[in-house]
Enzyme design. Sequence first.
Site, PDB file in Angstrom:
ATOM      1  N   LYS A  22       0.813  -0.864   0.005  1.00 20.77           N
ATOM      2  CA  LYS A  22      -0.060   0.023  -0.041  1.00 20.77           C
ATOM      3  C   LYS A  22       1.034   1.369   0.215  1.00 20.77           C
ATOM      4  O   LYS A  22       0.714   2.097  -0.917  1.00 20.77           O
ATOM      5  CB  LYS A  22      -1.007   0.107   1.429  1.00 20.77           C
ATOM      6  CG  LYS A  22      -1.663   1.654   1.616  1.00 20.77           C
ATOM      7  CD  LYS A  22      -2.082   2.022   2.687  1.00 20.77           C
ATOM      8  CE  LYS A  22      -1.414   1.796   3.900  1.00 20.77           C
ATOM      9  NZ  LYS A  22      -1.719   2.840   4.290  1.00 20.77           N
ATOM     10  N   ASN A  23       1.835   1.370   0.924  1.00 19.94           N
ATOM     11  CA  ASN A  23       2.617   2.481   0.661  1.00 19.94           C
ATOM     12  C   ASN A  23       3.258   2.369  -0.060  1.00 19.94           C
ATOM     13  O   ASN A  23       4.000   3.962  -0.108  1.00 19.94           O
ATOM     14  CB  ASN A  23       3.350   2.357   2.497  1.00 19.94           C
ATOM     15  CG  ASN A  23       2.248   2.964   3.492  1.00 19.94           C
ATOM     16  OD1 ASN A  23       1.339   3.277   2.818  1.00 19.94           O
ATOM     17  ND2 ASN A  23       2.771   2.388   4.678  1.00 19.94           N
ATOM     18  N   CYS A 115      -4.715  12.883  12.470  1.00 20.44           N
ATOM     19  CA  CYS A 115      -5.950  11.503  12.652  1.00 20.44           C
ATOM     20  C   CYS A 115      -4.602  11.382  13.937  1.00 20.44           C
ATOM     21  O   CYS A 115      -4.250  11.509  14.941  1.00 20.44           O
ATOM     22  CB  CYS A 115      -5.340  11.239  11.836  1.00 20.44           C
ATOM     23  SG  CYS A 115      -3.928   9.927  11.870  1.00 20.44           S
ATOM     24  N   ARG A 120      -0.030  14.722  11.815  1.00 23.36           N
ATOM     25  CA  ARG A 120       0.729  14.618  10.994  1.00 23.36           C
ATOM     26  C   ARG A 120       1.088  16.393  10.674  1.00 23.36           C
ATOM     27  O   ARG A 120       0.885  16.511   8.794  1.00 23.36           O
ATOM     28  CB  ARG A 120      -0.129  13.346   9.673  1.00 23.36           C
ATOM     29  CG  ARG A 120      -0.993  12.219  10.467  1.00 23.36           C
ATOM     30  CD  ARG A 120       0.158  11.410  10.718  1.00 23.36           C
ATOM     31  NE  ARG A 120       0.595  10.601   9.365  1.00 23.36           N
ATOM     32  CZ  ARG A 120      -0.334   9.335   8.556  1.00 23.36           C
ATOM     33  NH1 ARG A 120      -0.898   9.328   9.266  1.00 23.36           N
ATOM     34  NH2 ARG A 120       0.732   9.300   7.942  1.00 23.36           N
ATOM     35  N   ASP A 306       4.349   0.177  11.770  1.00 24.35           N
ATOM     36  CA  ASP A 306       2.986   0.347  11.329  1.00 24.35           C
ATOM     37  C   ASP A 306       3.048  -1.258  11.656  1.00 24.35           C
ATOM     38  O   ASP A 306       2.699  -2.451  11.987  1.00 24.35           O
ATOM     39  CB  ASP A 306       3.314  -0.140   9.931  1.00 24.35           C
ATOM     40  CG  ASP A 306       3.378   1.152   8.869  1.00 24.35           C
ATOM     41  OD1 ASP A 306       2.936   1.837  10.263  1.00 24.35           O
ATOM     42  OD2 ASP A 306       3.430   1.687   7.979  1.00 24.35           O
ATOM     43  N   ARG A 398      -8.837  -0.670   4.750  1.00 20.47           N
ATOM     44  CA  ARG A 398      -8.330   0.787   3.836  1.00 20.47           C
ATOM     45  C   ARG A 398      -6.313   0.168   3.503  1.00 20.47           C
ATOM     46  O   ARG A 398      -5.797   0.483   2.466  1.00 20.47           O
ATOM     47  CB  ARG A 398      -7.798   1.956   4.538  1.00 20.47           C
ATOM     48  CG  ARG A 398      -8.877   2.237   5.415  1.00 20.47           C
ATOM     49  CD  ARG A 398      -8.623   3.863   5.619  1.00 20.47           C
ATOM     50  NE  ARG A 398      -7.372   4.121   5.736  1.00 20.47           N
ATOM     51  CZ  ARG A 398      -6.143   4.191   6.052  1.00 20.47           C
ATOM     52  NH1 ARG A 398      -6.836   5.151   7.724  1.00 20.47           N
ATOM     53  NH2 ARG A 398      -5.138   4.720   5.420  1.00 20.47           N
TER      54      ARG A 398
HETATM   55  N1  EPU Z   1       7.178  14.236  10.063  1.00 21.89           N
HETATM   56  C1  EPU Z   1       7.262  15.665  10.173  1.00 21.89           C
HETATM   57  N2  EPU Z   1       7.416  16.600   9.411  1.00 21.89           N
HETATM   58  C2  EPU Z   1       6.372  15.765   7.940  1.00 21.89           C
HETATM   59  C3  EPU Z   1       6.333  15.082   8.070  1.00 21.89           C
HETATM   60  C4  EPU Z   1       6.651  14.147   9.082  1.00 21.89           C
HETATM   61  O1  EPU Z   1       7.831  15.905  11.749  1.00 21.89           O
HETATM   62  O2  EPU Z   1       6.937  17.424   7.317  1.00 21.89           O
HETATM   63  C5  EPU Z   1       7.268  13.066  11.004  1.00 21.89           C
HETATM   64  C6  EPU Z   1       5.870  12.702  11.567  1.00 21.89           C
HETATM   65  O3  EPU Z   1       5.100  13.212  12.681  1.00 21.89           O
HETATM   66  C7  EPU Z   1       6.613  11.448  12.419  1.00 21.89           C
HETATM   67  C8  EPU Z   1       7.847  11.116  11.370  1.00 21.89           C
HETATM   68  O4  EPU Z   1       7.893  12.745  11.081  1.00 21.89           O
HETATM   69  O5  EPU Z   1       6.413  12.061  13.486  1.00 21.89           O
HETATM   70  C9  EPU Z   1       7.633  10.038  10.234  1.00 21.89           C
HETATM   71  O6  EPU Z   1       6.855  10.241   9.262  1.00 21.89           O
HETATM   72  P1  EPU Z   1       6.325  10.259   7.613  1.00 21.89           P
HETATM   73  O7  EPU Z   1       6.580  11.122   7.154  1.00 21.89           O
HETATM   74  O8  EPU Z   1       7.860   9.028   7.981  1.00 21.89           O
HETATM   75  O9  EPU Z   1       5.459   9.077   7.901  1.00 21.89           O
HETATM   76  P2  EPU Z   1       4.758   9.012   6.438  1.00 21.89           P
HETATM   77  O10 EPU Z   1       5.258   9.464   5.332  1.00 21.89           O
HETATM   78  O11 EPU Z   1       3.510  10.087   6.445  1.00 21.89           O
HETATM   79  C10 EPU Z   1       4.148   6.597   6.019  1.00 21.89           C
HETATM   80  C11 EPU Z   1       3.627   5.347   5.880  1.00 21.89           C
HETATM   81  C12 EPU Z   1       2.762   5.437   7.311  1.00 21.89           C
HETATM   82  C13 EPU Z   1       4.180   4.844   8.307  1.00 21.89           C
HETATM   83  C14 EPU Z   1       4.883   6.195   8.039  1.00 21.89           C
HETATM   84  C15 EPU Z   1       6.173   5.668   9.172  1.00 21.89           C
HETATM   85  C16 EPU Z   1       1.793   6.030   4.031  1.00 21.89           C
HETATM   86  C17 EPU Z   1       0.772   6.727   2.929  1.00 21.89           C
HETATM   87  N3  EPU Z   1       2.084   6.393   4.969  1.00 21.89           N
HETATM   88  O12 EPU Z   1       3.391   7.730   6.358  1.00 21.89           O
HETATM   89  O13 EPU Z   1       1.962   4.366   7.143  1.00 21.89           O
HETATM   90  O14 EPU Z   1       3.304   4.196   9.147  1.00 21.89           O
HETATM   91  O15 EPU Z   1       5.380   6.434   6.641  1.00 21.89           O
HETATM   92  O16 EPU Z   1       6.548   4.203   8.413  1.00 21.89           O
HETATM   93  O17 EPU Z   1       2.740   6.001   3.176  1.00 21.89           O
HETATM   94  C18 EPU Z   1       0.123   2.680   7.665  1.00 21.89           C
HETATM   95  O18 EPU Z   1       0.566   1.800   6.733  1.00 21.89           O
HETATM   96  O19 EPU Z   1      -0.873   2.983   9.152  1.00 21.89           O
HETATM   97  C19 EPU Z   1       0.628   4.046   8.179  1.00 21.89           C
HETATM   98  C20 EPU Z   1       0.032   4.655   8.838  1.00 21.89           C
END
Ligand code: EPU
Length: 420
Positions: A22-23, A115, A120, A306, A398
């Site tokens: 998915k990701n 969320c 986020r 995850d 999802r």
């Molecule tokens: N963060 C920041 N600033 C940003 C972006 C992120 O401070 O601009 C912080 C977040 O708050 C968090 C950390 O950095 O503490 C990591 O977040 P990341 O940006 O890596 O998460 P994401 O890219 O939004 C993806 C996956 C998530 C998974 C995370 C971490 C997708 C669609 N989602 O989210 O997947 O938990 O990486 O590996 O790729 C799930 O599949 O259940 C899920 C939540």
Amino acid sequence: MDSFLIKGGVPLHGEVEISGAKNAVLPIMAATLLTNEPCVIRRVPNLSDVRFMAQILEWLGAKVKVDGDTVHVHAKKIKGHADYDLVRKMRGSICIMGPLLGRLNKATVSLPGGCVIGARPINLHLKAFEALGAKIRIESGYVEASAKRLVGGPMFLGGRAGSTVLGTANAMMAAVLANGVTTIESAACEPEVVDVANFLIAMGAKIQGAGGPTVTITGVKALHGAEHNVIPDRIEAATFAIAAAMTNGQITIKGARADHLHAVIDKLQEAGVVVDHRGSDMIVRRGTKLKPSDVTTLPYPGFPTDVQAQMMALMTMSPGISIITERIFESRFMHVSELTRLGADIQIEGPSAIVKGGKPLSGAPVMASDLRASAALVIAGLAAKGTTQVNRVYHLDRGYEQMDVKLRKLGARIQRIEES
Ligand code: EPU
């Protein structure tokens, strides 16, 4: 809203096929916006998040055709504006911003908001766009990024919890058409980021170093259409592995990439789970006895956030004390109170959960709150004595393709109750 009715206590046996990740597929679908030529993505899981992303692409003007697990996208002409009603359904939709900005030099996307697993923020995404010369404006809940022409440059994308997965994908997708060379430092190393980079490379992008902390992108004039096979979902594979251990069964996980699961396999082995490999298959069973284990979630190659909830479910069955520390998302403990309803003994102390394991779980009605919390409750229900009803399984739909069907094939007594 549908729910699952689970009669627990049946050891899982047999083979399970892992779906596409998915990701990885969500940003890959977004990357198709970078070309006016047709793209073909294969091994796409049938998930509600994928359907949301298809809707977003269509809304932006792309033609999307789904044919089994193959998705065809043709983004011949697109607009650069995505509404709140589209974006709010899925935080991951922020990954359309990089490709829109890369292709159109302007993108206006509704802020996704927080969320249940925590805030986020998108500050690192915006930092990346700014490093490419874009001006950022936030107004009325929308973020607008615009530039006359994006220009490559250095950027550091480490945040308070380390690297950012979608932030790195967004930075790469914005930079591939920028003028000059972009260097991303503290890039996310997750296999999903590598898969996005590989798709972009197939489209004609010049990217080096994906999978490591420094990624270098040399901008090209235009990208062309491409075909791509999505990598297997390492989180789905880990979830089934833990389910096999929890139910004291033995399953063969087909087509998993064990090389994407080193941290999970290491912790499972420490916890007394036996993991064997045959080609690309993983054979998982519980060893003579489960043992407690301390787990801290970290960016890849560390233990994935995850899989934290599922690992906690397993630890409730391991006699002794396990400490599970969540370092990525501050509120990702929504499963704790529900696991407690199944008889688990868990206390939260700051970012850690202290699990006193070994007491048998017993079935109860529980409420799913987010995707991975739901998965943890389902596998706990499979191991619990009696009946567990997991309500609101739309969270599971999802991110897990036909989880109930796959589990039934492994012998689980699990039934979907459709709300009329
Ligand atoms: N963060 C920041 N600033 C940003 C972006 C992120 O401070 O601009 C912080 C977040 O708050 C968090 C950390 O950095 O503490 C990591 O977040 P990341 O940006 O890596 O998460 P994401 O890219 O939004 C993806 C996956 C998530 C998974 C995370 C971490 C997708 C669609 N989602 O989210 O997947 O938990 O990486 O590996 O790729 C799930 O599949 O259940 C899920 C939540």
